[in-house]
Design a protein around this motif. Structure first.
Motif, PDB file in Angstrom:
ATOM      1  N   ASN A 132      28.727  45.261  42.356  1.00  0.00           N
ATOM      2  CA  ASN A 132      29.317  44.558  41.199  1.00  0.00           C
ATOM      3  C   ASN A 132      28.370  43.549  40.564  1.00  0.00           C
ATOM      4  O   ASN A 132      27.524  43.001  41.263  1.00  0.00           O
ATOM      5  N   LEU A 159      37.479  54.206  42.751  1.00  0.00           N
ATOM      6  CA  LEU A 159      38.352  53.476  43.673  1.00  0.00           C
ATOM      7  C   LEU A 159      39.606  53.018  42.928  1.00  0.00           C
ATOM      8  O   LEU A 159      40.726  53.122  43.441  1.00  0.00           O
ATOM      9  N   ARG A 163      43.335  54.099  43.710  1.00  0.00           N
ATOM     10  CA  ARG A 163      44.374  53.081  43.920  1.00  0.00           C
ATOM     11  C   ARG A 163      45.589  53.368  43.041  1.00  0.00           C
ATOM     12  O   ARG A 163      46.746  53.200  43.465  1.00  0.00           O
ATOM     13  N   HIS A 188      35.197  47.938  35.625  1.00  0.00           N
ATOM     14  CA  HIS A 188      35.678  47.752  37.004  1.00  0.00           C
ATOM     15  C   HIS A 188      35.851  46.254  37.234  1.00  0.00           C
ATOM     16  O   HIS A 188      34.986  45.582  37.797  1.00  0.00           O
ATOM     17  N   GLY A 228      41.454  44.749  44.559  1.00  0.00           N
ATOM     18  CA  GLY A 228      40.275  44.292  45.295  1.00  0.00           C
ATOM     19  C   GLY A 228      40.494  42.896  45.859  1.00  0.00           C
ATOM     20  O   GLY A 228      40.205  42.625  47.036  1.00  0.00           O
ATOM     21  N   ILE A 232      40.816  41.529  49.850  1.00  0.00           N
ATOM     22  CA  ILE A 232      40.019  40.408  50.378  1.00  0.00           C
ATOM     23  C   ILE A 232      40.946  39.383  51.039  1.00  0.00           C
ATOM     24  O   ILE A 232      40.701  38.912  52.146  1.00  0.00           O
ATOM     25  N   SER A 238      36.004  42.364  51.687  1.00  0.00           N
ATOM     26  CA  SER A 238      36.346  43.242  50.563  1.00  0.00           C
ATOM     27  C   SER A 238      36.459  44.694  51.025  1.00  0.00           C
ATOM     28  O   SER A 238      35.992  45.065  52.109  1.00  0.00           O
ATOM     29  N   SER A 239      37.094  45.492  50.173  1.00  0.00           N
ATOM     30  CA  SER A 239      37.319  46.915  50.457  1.00  0.00           C
ATOM     31  C   SER A 239      36.012  47.572  50.855  1.00  0.00           C
ATOM     32  O   SER A 239      35.012  47.426  50.157  1.00  0.00           O
TER      33      SER A 239
HETATM   34  O1  LIG Z   1      35.392  42.351  44.362  1.00  0.00           O
HETATM   35  C1  LIG Z   1      34.853  43.060  45.218  1.00  0.00           C
HETATM   36  O2  LIG Z   1      33.763  42.826  45.764  1.00  0.00           O
HETATM   37  C2  LIG Z   1      35.556  44.308  45.654  1.00  0.00           C
HETATM   38  C3  LIG Z   1      35.853  45.249  44.548  1.00  0.00           C
HETATM   39  O3  LIG Z   1      35.157  45.401  43.564  1.00  0.00           O
HETATM   40  C4  LIG Z   1      37.065  46.045  44.701  1.00  0.00           C
HETATM   41  O4  LIG Z   1      37.638  46.080  45.802  1.00  0.00           O
HETATM   42  O5  LIG Z   1      37.484  46.655  43.720  1.00  0.00           O
END
Ligand SMILES: O=C([O-])CC(=O)C(=O)O
Ligand SMILES: NC(=O)C1=CN([C@@H]2O[C@H](COP(=O)(O)OP(=O)(O)OC[C@H]3O[C@@H](n4cnc5c(N)ncnc54)[C@H](O)[C@@H]3O)[C@@H](O)[C@H]2O)C=CC1
Length: 329
Positions: A132, A159, A163, A188, A228, A232, A238-239
């Motif tokens: 990211n 992802l 989801r 994203h 996401g 957390i 995180s995922s």
């Molecule tokens: O924010 C994060 O690092 C994880 C992330 O992008 C997500 O789970 O979609």
């Protein structure tokens, strides 16, 4: 297995997504059970030792598909001859960090990686950015690789797509396998728009099956878009496994194609479709055929969707303008 091995470079190989991803690649789930793979793990020098531990475990798993595992601490060597590159390693935002600082720090990673891909990857290189901010990191890498067709640089919204499938399945009690044509539009990030107006649940229009705009606006969309952060909060990290699974799905669809009568979501360079400015890397409904993504055309976009797509695209334009101002693209 007589095929030439495919070189797969994974950055951030010693991280938590890397740990979930590498074993699935080595087991043949990325490209196919009949495709031999050479793994190239790229890490920063401080994490090479941890990557060596993962490489030992990969060898200990005796995967029939896995031909070699090599570890690198510099992009030029890491991407040499790469056919597939999964750019997972990134600079996370830390407390007190401004957005500009985050973009600059990632420019310092994705610019040189894009250049190394330009200079040394194989002609058929396909890049998926997971780290990211994924869409804008992909834009930075692509613009540092002028000799590679821009369409080979993509960012992960699979992802988010998965989801959305999961939430629709929970809501309706329908197996995920009977839910099709879900779309993630845009970035994203929390502005992404998961769209079910063209989706089908067991062959019927999803929006009509659910018939509850309040649930859509106040429950489904924020649940998918903020999943996401919820992971957390719950996991304290995180995922990782679901992110690795989505990266496998993205590359598998890209290389091996998408099924008739369905589509997936991927962030790819816009060709101007659906009013998304050309060149920005935005999520669309896409199919893949012969190793190429195509944006699904001709979908009617209602006002509910238009407002939300425009908001996420506006955020991508802002990010693009910020990295332009920083001289990163
Ligand atoms: O924010 C994060 O690092 C994880 C992330 O992008 C997500 O789970 O979609
Ligand atoms: N697009 C998506 O849907 C998702 C994206 N992510 C993002 O994926 C990224 C990785 O997540 P995790 O594996 O959980 O993080 P992590 O912190 O566990 O691992 C990151 C790894 O990257 C390495 N790294 C950092 N800079 C590097 C460089 N220049 N070259 C090579 N390796 C480098 C680090 O040493 C570390 O081992 C994060 O940016 C995260 O926000 C996470 C989940 C979903």
């Amino acid at each position: 297995m007589t095929r030439t091995p495919v070189n797969v470079t994974v950055t951030g190989a010693a991280g938590q997504i890397g740990y979930a991803l590498l074993f699935r690649i080595a087991s043949g789930q990325l490209l196919g059970k009949d495709v031999p793979v050479k793994l190239r793990l790229l890490e920063i020098p401080q994490a090479v030792k941890a990557a060596e531990g993962t490489a030992m475990e990969l060898i200990d798993s005796a995967f029939p598909n896995l031909v070699a595992v090599d570890i690198f601490d510099n992009p030029a060597d890491g991407f040499a001859g790469a056919n597939v590159a999964l750019l997972v390693g990134a600079r996370p935002r830390t407390a007190g960090m401004e957005r500009g600082d985050l973009l600059s720090a990632n420019g310092g990673i994705f610019g040189p990686q894009g250049k190394a891909i330009n200079d040394g990857a194989a002609d058929d290189i396909r890049v998926l950015v997971v780290g990211n901010p994924a869409n804008t990191n992909a834009l930075i890498a692509a613009s540092a690789a002028p000799d590679v067709p821009a369409e080979r640089f993509t960012a992960m919204t699979r992802l988010d797509h998965n989801r959305a499938l999961g939430q629709l399945s929970l809501k309706t009690g329908t197996p995920v396998s009977e839910i099709t044509k879900v779309t993630i539009w845009g970035n994203h990030s929390a502005t992404q728009y998961p769209d079910i107006f063209h989706a089908e649940i067991a062959g019927k229009n999803a929006a009509e099956v659910i018939n509850d705009e309040a649930w859509l606006a106040n429950d489904f969309i924020p649940t998918v878009a903020k999943r996401g952060a919820a992971i957390i909060e719950a996991r304290g990290a995180s995922s990782a496994a679901s992110a690795a699974s989505a990266a496998i799905d993205h590359v598998h669809s890209w290389v091996n194609g998408t099924p008739e009568g369905d589509w997936v979501s991927a962030a790819i360079p816009s060709d101007g479709s659906y009013g998304v400015p050309e060149g920005i890397i935005s999520s669309f409904p896409v199919t893949s055929k012969d190793g190429k993504w195509e944006i699904v055309q001709g979908l009617e976009i209602n006002d509910f969707s238009r407002t939300r797509i425009d908001a996420s695209v506006a955020e991508l334009i802002e990010e693009r303008d910020a990295v332009k101002a920083l001289g990163l693209i």
